[in-house]
Design an enzyme around this catalytic site. Structure first.
Site, PDB file in Angstrom:
ATOM      1  CG  ASP A 135      90.994  62.096  69.119  1.00 46.01           C
ATOM      2  OD1 ASP A 135      90.521  61.007  69.466  1.00 46.01           O
ATOM      3  OD2 ASP A 135      92.100  62.211  68.538  1.00 46.01           O
ATOM      4  CE  LYS A 155      74.426  99.173  44.311  1.00 48.00           C
ATOM      5  NZ  LYS A 155      75.257  99.175  43.091  1.00 48.00           N
ATOM      6  CG  ASP A 172      89.176  64.420  64.523  1.00 41.35           C
ATOM      7  OD1 ASP A 172      89.491  64.142  65.707  1.00 41.35           O
ATOM      8  OD2 ASP A 172      89.553  63.744  63.537  1.00 41.35           O
ATOM      9  CB  ILE A 197      87.922  56.737  66.582  1.00 45.37           C
ATOM     10  CG1 ILE A 197      87.589  55.269  66.289  1.00 45.37           C
ATOM     11  CG2 ILE A 197      86.978  57.264  67.658  1.00 45.37           C
ATOM     12  CD1 ILE A 197      87.795  54.357  67.487  1.00 45.37           C
ATOM     13  CD  GLU A 243      78.150  92.356  41.668  1.00 52.71           C
ATOM     14  OE1 GLU A 243      78.816  93.359  41.383  1.00 52.71           O
ATOM     15  OE2 GLU A 243      78.592  91.437  42.390  1.00 52.71           O
ATOM     16  CB  SER A 297      79.203 100.078  45.888  1.00 51.35           C
ATOM     17  OG  SER A 297      77.898  99.635  45.574  1.00 51.35           O
ATOM     18  CG  HIS A 310      84.622  88.529  37.372  1.00 58.09           C
ATOM     19  ND1 HIS A 310      85.891  88.350  37.881  1.00 58.09           N
ATOM     20  CD2 HIS A 310      84.094  89.567  38.076  1.00 58.09           C
ATOM     21  CE1 HIS A 310      86.104  89.218  38.849  1.00 58.09           C
ATOM     22  NE2 HIS A 310      85.031  89.969  38.982  1.00 58.09           N
ATOM     23  CE  LYS A 343      77.416 105.521  38.795  1.00 58.73           C
ATOM     24  NZ  LYS A 343      77.772 106.557  39.778  1.00 58.73           N
ATOM     25  NE  ARG A 350      76.446  95.102  45.830  1.00 59.72           N
ATOM     26  CZ  ARG A 350      77.546  94.824  45.124  1.00 59.72           C
ATOM     27  NH1 ARG A 350      78.412  95.794  44.854  1.00 59.72           N
ATOM     28  NH2 ARG A 350      77.779  93.615  44.678  1.00 59.72           N
ATOM     29  CD  GLU A 401      81.044  95.379  38.137  1.00 56.16           C
ATOM     30  OE1 GLU A 401      82.186  95.422  37.647  1.00 56.16           O
ATOM     31  OE2 GLU A 401      80.750  94.683  39.128  1.00 56.16           O
ATOM     32  CG  HIS A 453      80.733  89.899  45.133  1.00 56.13           C
ATOM     33  ND1 HIS A 453      81.854  89.151  44.833  1.00 56.13           N
ATOM     34  CD2 HIS A 453      80.918  91.098  44.538  1.00 56.13           C
ATOM     35  CE1 HIS A 453      82.680  89.876  44.104  1.00 56.13           C
ATOM     36  NE2 HIS A 453      82.147  91.054  43.894  1.00 56.13           N
ATOM     37  CG  ASN A 454      81.249  88.938  41.092  1.00 59.16           C
ATOM     38  OD1 ASN A 454      80.731  90.016  40.817  1.00 59.16           O
ATOM     39  ND2 ASN A 454      82.553  88.782  41.119  1.00 59.16           N
ATOM     40  CG  ASP A 489      79.826  91.778  37.139  1.00 60.58           C
ATOM     41  OD1 ASP A 489      79.027  92.261  37.966  1.00 60.58           O
ATOM     42  OD2 ASP A 489      80.984  91.459  37.418  1.00 60.58           O
TER      43      ASP A 489
END
Length: 528
Positions: free
Chosen positions: A426, A211, A479, A424, A113, A297, A128, A213, A322, A162, A83-84, A115
């Site tokens: 755990d 992909k 940890d 250290i 993708e 989509s 964007h 229109k 999508r 897009e 995406h983007n 835009d």
């Protein structure tokens, strides 16, 4: 001794046939001592080399390379999707770069993708929209796509457009796609005839599909019937679908969701063949009117609503869907893709630049089948005669749950997460099952106090897997901290069906460290 190795292969690795010959082969392949080889014995070093090999891996070596049928229609596969893709950071002020495409494609991503907006001097730009993200030229994105599309996989790449450009700059987009990509760009059906179904990944090897229109239908174009090139309205589903009943969206986002009123150029329309973007009305409408080459989509919230409808799986057996993150995810965070895969959605687009459990699941699913970016969906999700309901998997034909028993034995040289001298960890190990709702589960071992060098657990975790074909298993080491959130140490995710029974180590590369751990996997049908 040879007998010890045979006993281990038989009892722990569940190896039944030809144990003697297999043990001798392992000694010859992994034993570093010539003296031990002469004595038909395996030393401890040879045993560790065997466990660390692909034969000793938890990941079934037969499923690492390409092993699935790649001749099914495109809609029968899960497709690794971004995406983007141009963004390296967040959705508001993040940096746009062609490096985003390079990184995604090198990871096996098969749907990227872009835009597109009107740019200076007649050159379309990518960013964007209505945000402060930086801008790059569309032609540079196409150039990178041509250079890197098939480095990691030869199977088709889908370029999801897009489109916010004027007709004039759409013509420039079409020109760049045609001239830069050349024969890689698919501009007509493969056999030159009116198709009756989607082609397969095998048919489309080395091809880039657009992909977007399209003016009219594929049948009209093949028959020479073309609508007025200026009558096709650009109605970008990624924008209109943002109206997802979220009443907390702000004004800037509301501004972005206005329906686009640009017109569509014939030149760009002609570049769309098998992935025509259409608005989704209902499953009933799609069943009656939709064409196999049409794709809708869905924003993540709309998808979650449709998941409750059993028809979604059948819809996705006929055509592509999508799914993409909500516009409210301005930090480029991700949704859980497993929910969408459970409904058969093929193109589940994630922000590849954002690490986390969501991308761990994506990488885990696509780690099989040669990392080719395409995973064949289970038979019950491809057959339109079946009705698989992910909410009630026990109702499907062939329902047969399996049990998973994981014994976490030990770890070695786990990295520190705190750079302070003398710190250290755990450590504890958590095993997570991701799949249909009935399979979602997690269990963890005790934590080992102050020992990241060679912690020993010998803890056994038990699970029942109702739909093994869709389940992913994620191993996480953390940890432990009793006063705050545990710190992440490392993880490894793989499909349940790719698990190889037996005792084996798994390795996860994290910055500057290799994280090995050892566990025992036992797969048996549940006692029901």
């Amino acid at each position: 001794m040879l007998q010890d190795l045979k006993d281990f292969l038989r009892e722990e690795q569940l190896h039944e046939d030809g144990v003697q010959q297999y043990a001798l082969k392992l000694i010859e392949r992994y034993e570093p001592s010539d003296t031990a080889k002469m004595l038909q014995a395996m030393t401890f070093d040879g045993f560790l080399m065997y466990l660390s090999s692909s034969e000793g891996s938890i990941f079934n070596p037969n499923m690492v390379d390409l092993y699935q049928d790649m001749t099914q229609p495109l809609c029968h596969y899960f497709i690794s999707s971004s995406h983007n893709t141009y963004l390296l950071e967040d959705q508001i002020r993040g940096h746009s770069s062609v490096e985003g495409y390079i990184r995604a494609l090198k990871r096996g991503c098969r749907c990227v993708e872009v835009d597109c907006w009107d740019g200076p001097n007649g050159e379309p730009i990518v960013y964007h929209g209505h945000t402060f993200t930086s801008k790059i030229f569309f032609k540079d994105v196409v150039t990178v796509l041509g250079n890197y599309a098939f480095k990691a996989s030869q199977y088709p790449v889908i370029l999801s457009i897009e489109n916010h450009c004027s007709v004039e700059q759409q013509k420039v987009m079409a020109q760049h796609l045609t001239q830069i990509l050349g024969d890689k760009l698919l501009k007509s059906p493969l056999d030159g005839k009116i198709p009756i179904g989607l082609p397969s990944p095998e048919d489309l090897k080395g091809k880039i599909l657009l992909k977007g229109k399209k003016i009219g239908g594929l049948e009209n174009c093949m028959n020479g019937v073309v609508d007025d090139p200026l009558m096709g309205e650009v109605s970008d589903e990624e924008d209109t679908a943002e109206i997802d009943d979220d009443h907390h969206r702000n004004d800037s986002i509301r501004h972005r969701v206005k329906k686009s009123k640009q017109r569509l150029s014939k030149e760009l329309s002609d570049c769309v063949v098998y992935c025509k973007s259409v608005h989704f009305s209902s499953f009933k409408h799609s069943q009656i009117h939709s064409k196999f080459y049409e794709i809708s989509s869905f924003t993540e919230s709309k998808t979650r609503k449709h998941i409750r409808e059993a028809e979604f799986v059948l819809h996705n057996a006929r055509q592509l869907s999508r799914v993409y993150p909500s516009g409210l995810r301005t930090d480029s965070s991700n949704f859980n893709p497993q929910d969408m895969w459970n409904a058969g959605c093929q193109i589940v687009a994630l922000n590849f630049q954002t690490a986390g459990v969501e991308m761990d699941l994506n990488d885990g699913l696509f780690s099989q089948n040669g990392h080719c970016g395409y995973i064949l969906k289970p038979t019950f999700m491809r057959n339109t005669d079946e009705r698989f309901d992910p909410e009630n998997p026990q109702n499907r034909d062939g329902y047969k749950p399996l049990s998973l028993s994981v014994q976490v034995i030990s770890g070695q040289q786990l990295p520190k997460v705190n750079i302070k001298e003398g710190s250290i960890i755990d450590p504890l190990v958590r095993v997570e099952i991701h799949g249909v709702p009935l399979d979602q589960a997690k269990q963890e071992t005790r934590y080992i106090d102050n020992n990241g060098f060679n912690p020993v657990w010998h803890d056994t975790l038990q699970f029942t897997i109702h739909v093994p074909e869709l389940a992913l298993v994620r191993f996480v080491v953390e940890d432990y901290d009793k006063t705050s959130k545990n710190d992440f140490v490392g993880q490894f995710t793989l499909p349940f069906i790719c698990i190889q029974p037996g005792t084996s180590p798994f390795h996860q590369i994290i910055p500057s460290y290799t994280f090995p751990n050892t566990y025992r996997i036992l797969l048996n049908p549940p006692s029901m």
